[in-house]
Design a protein around this motif. Structure first.
Motif, PDB file in Angstrom:
ATOM      1  N   ARG A   1      -5.072  12.578  -4.943  1.00  0.00           N
ATOM      2  CA  ARG A   1      -6.277  12.073  -4.268  1.00  0.00           C
ATOM      3  C   ARG A   1      -6.222  10.545  -4.151  1.00  0.00           C
ATOM      4  N   GLU A   2      -5.719   9.914  -5.198  1.00  0.00           N
ATOM      5  CA  GLU A   2      -5.590   8.456  -5.159  1.00  0.00           C
ATOM      6  C   GLU A   2      -4.609   8.038  -4.066  1.00  0.00           C
ATOM      7  N   ALA A   3      -3.554   8.812  -3.913  1.00  0.00           N
ATOM      8  CA  ALA A   3      -2.587   8.517  -2.851  1.00  0.00           C
ATOM      9  C   ALA A   3      -3.237   8.663  -1.477  1.00  0.00           C
ATOM     10  N   LEU A   4      -4.079   9.686  -1.312  1.00  0.00           N
ATOM     11  CA  LEU A   4      -4.762   9.878  -0.033  1.00  0.00           C
ATOM     12  C   LEU A   4      -5.799   8.791   0.225  1.00  0.00           C
ATOM     13  N   ASN A   5      -6.386   8.275  -0.840  1.00  0.00           N
ATOM     14  CA  ASN A   5      -7.325   7.166  -0.660  1.00  0.00           C
ATOM     15  C   ASN A   5      -6.621   5.941  -0.076  1.00  0.00           C
ATOM     16  N   LYS A   6      -5.364   5.787  -0.428  1.00  0.00           N
ATOM     17  CA  LYS A   6      -4.590   4.647   0.072  1.00  0.00           C
ATOM     18  C   LYS A   6      -4.003   4.924   1.452  1.00  0.00           C
ATOM     19  N   ASN A   7      -3.783   6.214   1.735  1.00  0.00           N
ATOM     20  CA  ASN A   7      -3.267   6.586   3.056  1.00  0.00           C
ATOM     21  C   ASN A   7      -3.759   7.995   3.366  1.00  0.00           C
ATOM     22  N   ASN A   8      -4.883   8.062   4.068  1.00  0.00           N
ATOM     23  CA  ASN A   8      -5.509   9.365   4.291  1.00  0.00           C
ATOM     24  C   ASN A   8      -4.772  10.235   5.307  1.00  0.00           C
ATOM     25  N   THR A   9      -3.706   9.710   5.874  1.00  0.00           N
ATOM     26  CA  THR A   9      -2.905  10.511   6.808  1.00  0.00           C
ATOM     27  C   THR A   9      -1.575  10.937   6.191  1.00  0.00           C
ATOM     28  N   SER A  10      -1.423  10.722   4.894  1.00  0.00           N
ATOM     29  CA  SER A  10      -0.156  11.065   4.242  1.00  0.00           C
ATOM     30  C   SER A  10       0.010  12.582   4.170  1.00  0.00           C
ATOM     31  N   PRO A  11       0.947  13.157   4.918  1.00  0.00           N
ATOM     32  CA  PRO A  11       1.136  14.610   4.876  1.00  0.00           C
ATOM     33  C   PRO A  11       1.641  15.083   3.517  1.00  0.00           C
ATOM     34  N   GLN A  12       2.465  14.280   2.866  1.00  0.00           N
ATOM     35  CA  GLN A  12       3.001  14.676   1.567  1.00  0.00           C
ATOM     36  C   GLN A  12       1.902  14.733   0.518  1.00  0.00           C
ATOM     37  N   ALA A  13       1.022  13.726   0.523  1.00  0.00           N
ATOM     38  CA  ALA A  13      -0.080  13.715  -0.443  1.00  0.00           C
ATOM     39  C   ALA A  13      -1.030  14.883  -0.184  1.00  0.00           C
ATOM     40  N   ALA A  14      -1.297  15.177   1.089  1.00  0.00           N
ATOM     41  CA  ALA A  14      -2.195  16.284   1.432  1.00  0.00           C
ATOM     42  C   ALA A  14      -1.600  17.625   0.997  1.00  0.00           C
ATOM     43  N   PHE A  15      -0.307  17.816   1.271  1.00  0.00           N
ATOM     44  CA  PHE A  15       0.347  19.076   0.913  1.00  0.00           C
ATOM     45  C   PHE A  15       0.381  19.259  -0.602  1.00  0.00           C
ATOM     46  N   ASN A  16       0.762  18.205  -1.315  1.00  0.00           N
ATOM     47  CA  ASN A  16       0.849  18.292  -2.770  1.00  0.00           C
ATOM     48  C   ASN A  16      -0.526  18.489  -3.409  1.00  0.00           C
ATOM     49  N   LEU A  17      -1.543  17.837  -2.826  1.00  0.00           N
ATOM     50  CA  LEU A  17      -2.900  18.024  -3.338  1.00  0.00           C
ATOM     51  C   LEU A  17      -3.338  19.474  -3.142  1.00  0.00           C
ATOM     52  N   GLY A  18      -2.988  20.041  -1.989  1.00  0.00           N
ATOM     53  CA  GLY A  18      -3.291  21.458  -1.762  1.00  0.00           C
ATOM     54  C   GLY A  18      -2.658  22.340  -2.825  1.00  0.00           C
ATOM     55  N   ASN A  19      -1.414  22.027  -3.204  1.00  0.00           N
ATOM     56  CA  ASN A  19      -0.729  22.814  -4.234  1.00  0.00           C
ATOM     57  C   ASN A  19      -1.411  22.683  -5.597  1.00  0.00           C
ATOM     58  N   ALA A  20      -1.819  21.453  -5.946  1.00  0.00           N
ATOM     59  CA  ALA A  20      -2.478  21.227  -7.234  1.00  0.00           C
ATOM     60  C   ALA A  20      -3.812  21.972  -7.291  1.00  0.00           C
ATOM     61  N   LEU A  21      -4.543  21.960  -6.194  1.00  0.00           N
ATOM     62  CA  LEU A  21      -5.817  22.685  -6.133  1.00  0.00           C
ATOM     63  C   LEU A  21      -5.587  24.194  -6.193  1.00  0.00           C
ATOM     64  N   TYR A  22      -4.561  24.658  -5.511  1.00  0.00           N
ATOM     65  CA  TYR A  22      -4.233  26.086  -5.513  1.00  0.00           C
ATOM     66  C   TYR A  22      -3.944  26.569  -6.936  1.00  0.00           C
ATOM     67  N   LYS A  23      -3.199  25.761  -7.687  1.00  0.00           N
ATOM     68  CA  LYS A  23      -2.851  26.133  -9.059  1.00  0.00           C
ATOM     69  C   LYS A  23      -4.085  26.210  -9.957  1.00  0.00           C
TER      70      LYS A  23
ATOM     71  N   THR B   1       0.835  -1.207   0.000  1.00  0.00           N
ATOM     72  CA  THR B   1       0.000   0.000   0.000  1.00  0.00           C
ATOM     73  C   THR B   1       0.862   1.247   0.000  1.00  0.00           C
ATOM     74  N   ALA B   2       1.913   1.224   0.820  1.00  0.00           N
ATOM     75  CA  ALA B   2       2.820   2.368   0.884  1.00  0.00           C
ATOM     76  C   ALA B   2       3.506   2.589  -0.452  1.00  0.00           C
ATOM     77  N   GLN B   3       3.858   1.496  -1.113  1.00  0.00           N
ATOM     78  CA  GLN B   3       4.504   1.616  -2.413  1.00  0.00           C
ATOM     79  C   GLN B   3       3.551   2.214  -3.442  1.00  0.00           C
ATOM     80  N   LYS B   4       2.272   1.791  -3.399  1.00  0.00           N
ATOM     81  CA  LYS B   4       1.280   2.336  -4.328  1.00  0.00           C
ATOM     82  C   LYS B   4       1.041   3.822  -4.046  1.00  0.00           C
ATOM     83  N   GLU B   5       1.013   4.180  -2.763  1.00  0.00           N
ATOM     84  CA  GLU B   5       0.836   5.590  -2.377  1.00  0.00           C
ATOM     85  C   GLU B   5       1.975   6.433  -2.944  1.00  0.00           C
TER      86      GLU B   5
END
Length: 235
Positions: free
Chosen positions: A45-67, A17-21
Motif C-alpha cells: 500500500r505504501e508503494a501504491l501511495n508513492k505510485n498509484n499506477t504501479s502494476p507490480q504493487a497492485a498485483f502484489n497487494l492483491g496477493n497479500a489481501l487474497y492470502k 520516488t521510484a526507488q522508494k516505491e
C-alpha cells in the motif's frame, strides 16, 4: 548547461520516488515470503501511495489481501492490474487470480469466465486449465444442490399441506362421530315411540272385540229384559 541542470533537478525527485516505491515492494515481498501477509499489505500500500499506477504493487497487494481472505479487496487490485499496459502473459495472471477470488466466494460462473479469459491470453497455462475444469465441476454440483434443495423445500411444503389436510379430515371425522354419539344419546333419552308391534295390536284388537261382545251381550240382555215387561204402543 542550465537546461541540462533543469532536467536533472526535474528527474531526481521522480527517480527517488521510484526507488522508494521499489524499496517498499521489496520489503513487501520479504514479508510475503515469511507469511507476514498483513505486513506485506502495508508495504505494498505504501508503494501504491508513492505510485498509484504501479502494476507490480497492485498485483502484489492483491496477493497479500487474497492470502488474508480479503477476496473482495483483492479483486479490486487484480482488476487494476489487468487494466495496466501489460503483455498478455501478465494480464493472464490477473485473470487467473481474479478467477481464484471468485472461486473462493463460490461464484463459479464468474470464476469460469475469468479462467477462460486467462487461457485466451495464455493457452499453455495448465494451472488455469485445471482451475477451469474444477470450477465447471463445482458449478454443476452447486446447481444440483440448489435443485435438490428446491425439491426438498417443495416436498416439505407439500408434506406440511398434506398434514394440514389430514388433521382437518381427522377433526371432521371426530366431529361427525361426536355428533353421531350426541344424536344417539339424545335419541336414547327421548321417550319411546307409541308405535306398537303386531302382537300388541292383536291383543288390543281382541280386547276391543271382547269389550264390544260384552257390550252387545249387555244390550241384548237389556232388550230381553224390556221385552218381558209391559208392551207400550206408540201413539
Amino acid at each position: 548547461m542550465i537546461r541540462n541542470l533543469i532536467y536533472i533537478l526535474f528527474f531526481i525527485p521522480l527517480f527517488l520516488t521510484a526507488q522508494k516505491e521499489k524499496y517498499n515492494i521489496r520489503e513487501g515481498n520479504k514479508a510475503y515470503d515469511k507469511g507476514s501477509f498483513s505486513e506485506a499489505e502495508t508495504q505494498y500500500r505504501e508503494a501504491l501511495n508513492k505510485n498509484n499506477t504501479s502494476p507490480q504493487a497492485a498485483f502484489n497487494l492483491g496477493n497479500a489481501l487474497y492470502k488474508q481472505g480479503k477476496y473482495d479487496e483483492a479483486n479490486t487490485f487484480y482488476q487494476q492490474h489487468k487494466e495496466a499496459k501489460l503483455n498478455d502473459t501478465e494480464k493472464a495472471k490477473s485473470y487467473h487470480n481474479l478467477g481464484n477470488t471468485f472461486f473462493k466466494k463460490k461464484q463459479f460462473k464468474e470464476s469460469i469466465d475469468a479462467y477462460k479469459q486467462s487461457l485466451r491470453l495464455n493457452p499453455d497455462d495448465e494451472d488455469t486449465r485445471y482451475n477451469l475444469a474444477l470450477s465447471q465441476k463445482m458449478l454443476q454440483q452447486q446447481q444440483n444442490n440448489n435443485q435438490e434443495n428446491k425439491e426438498n423445500k417443495e416436498n416439505k411444503e407439500q408434506n406440511k399441506n398434506d398434514k394440514k389436510e389430514d388433521n382437518k379430515k381427522e377433526n371432521n371425522d371426530n366431529n361427525q362421530n361426536e355428533n353421531k354419539e350426541q344424536n344417539k344419546n339424545k335419541k336414547e333419552q327421548q321417550p319411546q315411540s307409541n308405535k306398537m308391534n303386531k302382537q300388541d295390536a292383536q291383543r288390543l284388537l281382541e280386547a276391543a272385540n271382547n269389550e264390544e261382545k260384552n257390550v252387545q251381550e249387555k244390550v241384548n240382555r237389556e232388550k230381553v229384559k224390556v221385552s218381558t215387561g209391559k208392551i207400550e204402543k206408540d201413539w
